[in-house]
Design an enzyme around this catalytic site. Structure first.
Site, mmCIF file in Angstrom:
data_model
loop_
_atom_site.group_PDB
_atom_site.id
_atom_site.type_symbol
_atom_site.label_atom_id
_atom_site.label_comp_id
_atom_site.label_asym_id
_atom_site.label_seq_id
_atom_site.Cartn_x
_atom_site.Cartn_y
_atom_site.Cartn_z
ATOM 1 C CG ASP A 60 24.579 61.023 46.702
ATOM 2 O OD1 ASP A 60 25.720 61.375 46.364
ATOM 3 O OD2 ASP A 60 24.363 60.161 47.579
ATOM 4 C CE1 TYR A 118 22.215 65.484 53.647
ATOM 5 C CE2 TYR A 118 23.684 65.219 55.526
ATOM 6 C CZ TYR A 118 23.490 65.433 54.176
ATOM 7 O OH TYR A 118 24.577 65.600 53.347
#
Length: 270
Positions: A60, A118
């Site tokens: 994003d 992540y």
């Protein structure tokens, strides 16, 4: 860029690193800066033909990558240095190719991936940072990283992550398999490291948002398990900011033999 074009089609995989703070996310979009658009432009210059890339995970706006993987097809026959040094010379300073590898026809950056990893970096200090301000999330209340780690262990395994899923998520299912989630402190930095087969939209940032409440002693350790069981996004905390999030690694079957550089981000020990 000089080089040969051939009748053969080559499939190339690249490891990509980028600072996402000045981009409107990975995916190419009209009239806004995207990492994909800049990378495709640089690759097309080196290949001397239009290049379209496919990535392992579309990050994003504001989210960074140290372990993004892409692939593309080309008729351009180039040395590895052209796909690394040559492409980097045509990229903005906040995007870089880390490695290159020719891959077989059945490789796909997204669909061949077996897991994504992540790291979310929190700068836990009373005063905000200036250097790295767009590369970490500042949180001024003291955090108990061990408490956050214990609370997060209920997320391991296959679960319905509706409580940690963005309302606008387009995935067909909220079920995901979390392989590990670790919360550790490194001086003023608190790092949330999470690996799963895949992630629903905003999953890491929503989990971190709720873990911050536990770490600051605003909620009990049991709260994360309660949220998971409730399957209700409205009960969980606000989504954590994008600045601290990094896609650090993507796993593939061993037969593809892709390089595995240090995960980073570079200011952290691996």
């Amino acid at each position: 860029m000089s080089g040969q074009q051939s009748s053969a089609v080559y499939k190339i995989a690249l490891g990509i690193e980028y600072d996402g703070s000045k981009y409107y996310g990975w995916q190419r979009q009209n009239e806004v800066r995207s990492v994909q658009e800049k990378l495709e432009k640089a690759l097309s210059q080196v290949a001397n033909e239009p290049i379209n890339v496919f990535c392992a995970g579309r990050t994003d706006a504001g989210v960074h990558g140290t372990g993004q993987v892409v692939h593309f097809e080309t008729t351009a026959l180039r040395k590895d240095a052209a796909w690394t040094l040559g492409v980097n010379a045509n990229l903005p300073g906040d995007i870089a190719v880390r490695w290159v590898k020719t891959v077989p026809d059945d490789f796909h950056a997204r669909f061949s991936a077996t897991a994504r990893r992540y790291r979310y970096i929190i700068y836990n200090h009373r005063l905000r940072p200036a250097v790295l301000a767009k590369g970490v999330t500042h949180y001024y209340e003291p955090l108990d990283a061990e408490r956050m780690h214990r609370a997060a262990q209920c997320l391991l395994g296959e679960n319905d992550f509706t409580s940690f899923r963005a309302v606008q998520c387009q995935s067909r299912t909220p079920w995901r398999n979390v392989m590990h989630i670790n919360v550790t402190r490194h001086g003023p930095y608190v790092v949330v490291d999470i690996k799963a087969n895949a992630f629903v939209h905003h999953m890491v940032r929503n989990i971190v948002g709720s873990l911050l409440e536990v770490g600051a002693h605003n909620q009990p350790e049991s709260w994360i398990a309660e949220l998971l069981a409730a399957r209700d996004r409205t009960l969980a905390a606000a989504t954590a900011k994008a600045e601290g999030l990094y896609l650090v690694a993507v796993d593939y079957p061993d037969r593809f033999d892709l390089p595995k550089p240090p995960m980073g981000p570079l200011f952290l020990a691996d």
